[in-house]
Write a protein that holds these residues in place. Structure first.
Motif, PDB file in Angstrom:
ATOM      1  N   LEU A  60       0.814  -1.208   0.000  1.00  0.00           N
ATOM      2  CA  LEU A  60       0.000   0.000   0.000  1.00  0.00           C
ATOM      3  C   LEU A  60       0.852   1.265   0.000  1.00  0.00           C
ATOM      4  CD1 LEU A  60      -2.724  -1.046   2.614  1.00  0.00           C
ATOM      5  CD2 LEU A  60      -3.038  -0.827   0.136  1.00  0.00           C
ATOM      6  N   ASP A  61       2.026   1.176   0.597  1.00  0.00           N
ATOM      7  CA  ASP A  61       2.890   2.336   0.792  1.00  0.00           C
ATOM      8  C   ASP A  61       4.011   2.420  -0.256  1.00  0.00           C
ATOM      9  OD1 ASP A  61       3.386   4.582   2.650  1.00  0.00           O
ATOM     10  OD2 ASP A  61       5.296   3.587   3.035  1.00  0.00           O
ATOM     11  N   TRP A  62       3.907   1.622  -1.298  1.00  0.00           N
ATOM     12  CA  TRP A  62       5.010   1.448  -2.261  1.00  0.00           C
ATOM     13  C   TRP A  62       5.466   2.754  -2.899  1.00  0.00           C
ATOM     14  CZ3 TRP A  62       8.026  -2.606  -2.731  1.00  0.00           C
ATOM     15  CH2 TRP A  62       8.822  -2.765  -3.860  1.00  0.00           C
ATOM     16  N   ASP A  63       4.540   3.642  -3.194  1.00  0.00           N
ATOM     17  CA  ASP A  63       4.875   4.860  -3.926  1.00  0.00           C
ATOM     18  C   ASP A  63       5.288   6.033  -3.034  1.00  0.00           C
ATOM     19  OD1 ASP A  63       4.329   3.671  -6.380  1.00  0.00           O
ATOM     20  OD2 ASP A  63       2.206   4.220  -6.308  1.00  0.00           O
ATOM     21  N   THR A  64       5.226   5.883  -1.730  1.00  0.00           N
ATOM     22  CA  THR A  64       5.543   6.999  -0.836  1.00  0.00           C
ATOM     23  C   THR A  64       6.943   7.576  -1.043  1.00  0.00           C
ATOM     24  OG1 THR A  64       3.978   6.224   0.826  1.00  0.00           O
ATOM     25  CG2 THR A  64       5.721   7.699   1.585  1.00  0.00           C
ATOM     26  N   GLY A  69       8.024  11.247   0.384  1.00  0.00           N
ATOM     27  CA  GLY A  69       8.502  10.514   1.550  1.00  0.00           C
ATOM     28  C   GLY A  69       7.621  10.705   2.771  1.00  0.00           C
ATOM     29  N   ARG A  70       8.179  10.347   3.923  1.00  0.00           N
ATOM     30  CA  ARG A  70       7.442  10.461   5.180  1.00  0.00           C
ATOM     31  C   ARG A  70       8.453  10.784   6.289  1.00  0.00           C
ATOM     32  NH1 ARG A  70       4.776   6.156   4.775  1.00  0.00           N
ATOM     33  NH2 ARG A  70       6.337   4.805   5.749  1.00  0.00           N
ATOM     34  N   ARG A  71       8.713  12.055   6.460  1.00  0.00           N
ATOM     35  CA  ARG A  71       9.730  12.455   7.425  1.00  0.00           C
ATOM     36  C   ARG A  71       9.191  12.479   8.848  1.00  0.00           C
ATOM     37  NH1 ARG A  71      12.355  17.486   5.996  1.00  0.00           N
ATOM     38  NH2 ARG A  71      12.101  16.701   3.898  1.00  0.00           N
ATOM     39  N   SER A  72      10.117  12.393   9.786  1.00  0.00           N
ATOM     40  CA  SER A  72       9.784  12.469  11.211  1.00  0.00           C
ATOM     41  C   SER A  72      10.652  13.564  11.827  1.00  0.00           C
ATOM     42  CB  SER A  72      10.061  11.127  11.900  1.00  0.00           C
ATOM     43  OG  SER A  72      10.104  11.285  13.310  1.00  0.00           O
ATOM     44  N   GLN A  73      10.005  14.600  12.344  1.00  0.00           N
ATOM     45  CA  GLN A  73      10.775  15.668  12.986  1.00  0.00           C
ATOM     46  C   GLN A  73      11.492  15.153  14.230  1.00  0.00           C
ATOM     47  OE1 GLN A  73      11.526  18.718  11.879  1.00  0.00           O
ATOM     48  NE2 GLN A  73      10.426  18.138  10.013  1.00  0.00           N
ATOM     49  N   PRO A 138      13.864  20.231   3.085  1.00  0.00           N
ATOM     50  CA  PRO A 138      14.871  19.557   2.258  1.00  0.00           C
ATOM     51  C   PRO A 138      14.600  18.065   2.115  1.00  0.00           C
ATOM     52  CG  PRO A 138      15.732  19.851   4.463  1.00  0.00           C
ATOM     53  CD  PRO A 138      14.363  20.483   4.454  1.00  0.00           C
ATOM     54  N   HIS A 139      14.857  17.533   0.924  1.00  0.00           N
ATOM     55  CA  HIS A 139      14.729  16.096   0.652  1.00  0.00           C
ATOM     56  C   HIS A 139      15.994  15.658  -0.092  1.00  0.00           C
ATOM     57  CE1 HIS A 139      10.673  17.845   0.748  1.00  0.00           C
ATOM     58  NE2 HIS A 139      10.239  16.687   1.202  1.00  0.00           N
ATOM     59  N   LEU A 140      16.750  14.745   0.489  1.00  0.00           N
ATOM     60  CA  LEU A 140      17.946  14.219  -0.168  1.00  0.00           C
ATOM     61  C   LEU A 140      17.564  13.006  -0.997  1.00  0.00           C
ATOM     62  CD1 LEU A 140      21.048  14.355  -0.513  1.00  0.00           C
ATOM     63  CD2 LEU A 140      21.234  12.870   1.504  1.00  0.00           C
ATOM     64  N   LEU A 141      17.914  13.021  -2.273  1.00  0.00           N
ATOM     65  CA  LEU A 141      17.542  11.926  -3.183  1.00  0.00           C
ATOM     66  C   LEU A 141      18.532  10.775  -3.064  1.00  0.00           C
ATOM     67  CD1 LEU A 141      15.854  14.353  -4.267  1.00  0.00           C
ATOM     68  CD2 LEU A 141      16.077  13.324  -6.525  1.00  0.00           C
ATOM     69  N   MET A 142      17.993   9.554  -3.072  1.00  0.00           N
ATOM     70  CA  MET A 142      18.783   8.340  -2.902  1.00  0.00           C
ATOM     71  C   MET A 142      18.309   7.300  -3.907  1.00  0.00           C
ATOM     72  SD  MET A 142      19.274   6.322   0.719  1.00  0.00           S
ATOM     73  CE  MET A 142      20.599   5.149   0.998  1.00  0.00           C
ATOM     74  N   LEU A 143      19.173   6.374  -4.280  1.00  0.00           N
ATOM     75  CA  LEU A 143      18.830   5.362  -5.274  1.00  0.00           C
ATOM     76  C   LEU A 143      17.545   4.613  -4.892  1.00  0.00           C
ATOM     77  CD1 LEU A 143      22.352   3.848  -6.047  1.00  0.00           C
ATOM     78  CD2 LEU A 143      20.957   5.250  -7.570  1.00  0.00           C
ATOM     79  N   ARG A 153      13.605   1.122   4.602  1.00  0.00           N
ATOM     80  CA  ARG A 153      12.999   2.214   3.849  1.00  0.00           C
ATOM     81  C   ARG A 153      12.313   3.219   4.774  1.00  0.00           C
ATOM     82  NH1 ARG A 153       7.496   1.693   2.908  1.00  0.00           N
ATOM     83  NH2 ARG A 153       7.581   2.471   0.751  1.00  0.00           N
ATOM     84  N   ASP A 154      11.652   2.695   5.813  1.00  0.00           N
ATOM     85  CA  ASP A 154      10.932   3.573   6.730  1.00  0.00           C
ATOM     86  C   ASP A 154      11.899   4.418   7.550  1.00  0.00           C
ATOM     87  OD1 ASP A 154       8.109   2.505   6.296  1.00  0.00           O
ATOM     88  OD2 ASP A 154       9.208   0.686   6.793  1.00  0.00           O
ATOM     89  N   TYR A 155      13.032   3.818   7.892  1.00  0.00           N
ATOM     90  CA  TYR A 155      14.035   4.561   8.661  1.00  0.00           C
ATOM     91  C   TYR A 155      14.638   5.688   7.832  1.00  0.00           C
ATOM     92  CZ  TYR A 155      18.438   5.697  10.930  1.00  0.00           C
ATOM     93  OH  TYR A 155      19.485   6.374  11.490  1.00  0.00           O
ATOM     94  N   ILE A 156      15.040   5.407   6.595  1.00  0.00           N
ATOM     95  CA  ILE A 156      15.690   6.451   5.804  1.00  0.00           C
ATOM     96  C   ILE A 156      14.698   7.534   5.387  1.00  0.00           C
ATOM     97  CG2 ILE A 156      17.594   5.005   5.044  1.00  0.00           C
ATOM     98  CD1 ILE A 156      16.197   4.528   2.425  1.00  0.00           C
ATOM     99  N   MET A 157      13.433   7.170   5.175  1.00  0.00           N
ATOM    100  CA  MET A 157      12.443   8.195   4.857  1.00  0.00           C
ATOM    101  C   MET A 157      12.209   9.132   6.034  1.00  0.00           C
ATOM    102  SD  MET A 157       9.387   6.825   2.368  1.00  0.00           S
ATOM    103  CE  MET A 157       8.910   5.390   3.341  1.00  0.00           C
ATOM    104  N   SER A 158      12.377   8.629   7.245  1.00  0.00           N
ATOM    105  CA  SER A 158      12.110   9.456   8.422  1.00  0.00           C
ATOM    106  C   SER A 158      13.044  10.653   8.508  1.00  0.00           C
ATOM    107  CB  SER A 158      12.218   8.606   9.699  1.00  0.00           C
ATOM    108  OG  SER A 158      13.563   8.210   9.939  1.00  0.00           O
ATOM    109  N   GLY A 159      14.222  10.552   7.871  1.00  0.00           N
ATOM    110  CA  GLY A 159      15.151  11.665   7.883  1.00  0.00           C
ATOM    111  C   GLY A 159      14.953  12.641   6.740  1.00  0.00           C
ATOM    112  N   GLY A 160      14.131  12.269   5.770  1.00  0.00           N
ATOM    113  CA  GLY A 160      13.902  13.135   4.620  1.00  0.00           C
ATOM    114  C   GLY A 160      14.491  12.612   3.340  1.00  0.00           C
TER     115      GLY A 160
END
Length: 335
Positions: A60-64, A69-73, A138-143, A153-160
């Motif tokens: 369900l979350d494949w395209d996030t 993404g889904r960042r966490s402050q 800011p969003h840092l792009l990654m492969l 994936r959830d961990y790295i998205m949390s940072g942006g």
């Protein structure tokens, strides 16, 4: 080889800084593999239902990762990143204000071995990005590959961190309300293979995809140079044409991931290991380049803006280099 051991009376704050960098290094080099192994073991255990529930969530979350993404402050502001920052230390330098009503593409140079400055400045709040550039995200792009790994994936998205797919970049810089910053390490994986102390060669001459998308969506371009990024690690000699470099290039073309054979210092000794050297990183954000939106840019449009970008990047480097210990006679090389 004589081993230089770390003294026993090192202050506690420096030991905490080293621990913070060690966990960051682990997250880059081994956390994805551990997450994947843990997911497989969970699926094969009596708790397999949890793995199946997560797999459903993953579908369900494949395209996030391609949709902002889904960042966490909480993660971005975690105290550990301040210790990570102070290890080098890392500083973010603003040369002028940026209007939060616009979207921006930051071209980050150089890539370095592990993009330490890019991570510290744009995936955490340790260097106060939000205070320096209020209203910008800011969003840092990654492969894209890394966003297919369960849990990681959830961990790295949390940072942006977000996917480096074209659709992901387009999503960020097409937001009509503005305020998005897409940070691209333009040199990518190939540039990482040349990252060593003193290197000033940038893989940018044929990198024009981000230029095309900037034109298409009217996003402003901002050159960013991270002084000290290449000073953190040494690499085994791999000149162009050598057997090692040929193997690395082949693996990179197959896997999409660079495999630099880097080394620096250890945890309890300074002679060898994978911990980066304590070298200062100063990431300087340059002046924005105004871009007129061109929905269907042709090659002439792209080449013209690309030349303006290269000129702006070169000017930023020349204006700032003496502030960070680079001699007057050293210049960037675009390859």
């Amino acid at each position: 080889m004589k081993i230089e051991f770390a003294p026993l009376n090192i202050p506690l704050r420096r030991r905490i800084q080293t621990a913070a960098v060690l966990q960051w290094l682990f997250s880059f080099l081994a956390l994805a593999q551990c997450c994947l192994a843990g997911f497989v073991l969970l699926a094969l255990s009596d708790w397999w239902i949890l793995a199946m529930l997560y797999a459903g969530w993953l579908w369900l979350d494949w395209d996030t990762p391609s949709c902002g993404g889904r960042r966490s402050q909480w993660v971005r502001r975690c105290a550990i990143w301040k210790h990570f920052r102070d290890y080098f230390p890392i500083t973010l330098v603003k040369t002028m204000d940026l209007d939060p009503r616009n979207n921006y593409i930051f071209g980050f140079h150089p890539h370095g071995v592990l993009v330490a400055g890019g991570f510290g400045n744009f995936c955490t709040e340790a260097t106060d990005f939000s205070k320096l550039f209020p209203g910008l995200r800011p969003h840092l792009l990654m492969l894209p590959f890394w966003f297919r790994v369960p849990l990681f994936r959830d961990y790295i998205m949390s940072g942006g961190l977000v996917s480096s797919e074209k659709s992901s970049l387009s999503y960020l810089v097409s937001r009509p309300e503005g305020g998005n910053v897409a940070v691209i390490a333009v040199g990518g994986a190939p540039e990482a293979l040349d990252a060593r102390p003193g290197a000033l060669a940038l893989q940018v001459s044929n990198r024009k995809g981000f230029i095309k998308l900037a034109l298409k969506h009217g996003a402003q371009l901002v050159p960013v140079f991270s002084f000290g990024e290449n000073e953190l690690f040494d690499q085994m000699a791999n000149p162009s044409g050598s057997s090692l470099r040929t193997l690395q290039d082949q693996l990179q073309s197959i896997m999409g991931v660079a495999l630099p054979l880097f080394h620096a210092r250890g945890v309890f000794q300074y002679s060898f290991g994978l911990i980066p050297y304590r070298k200062a990183i100063h990431t300087v954000v340059g002046r924005p380049i105004s871009v007129v939106q061109t929905p269907s840019p042709n090659e002439e449009d792209i080449d013209a803006l690309h030349q303006v970008y290269l000129q702006s990047l070169s000017e930023l480097f020349e204006e700032q280099k003496e502030n960070y210990g680079i001699p007057k006679d050293r210049h960037l090389q675009f390859i």
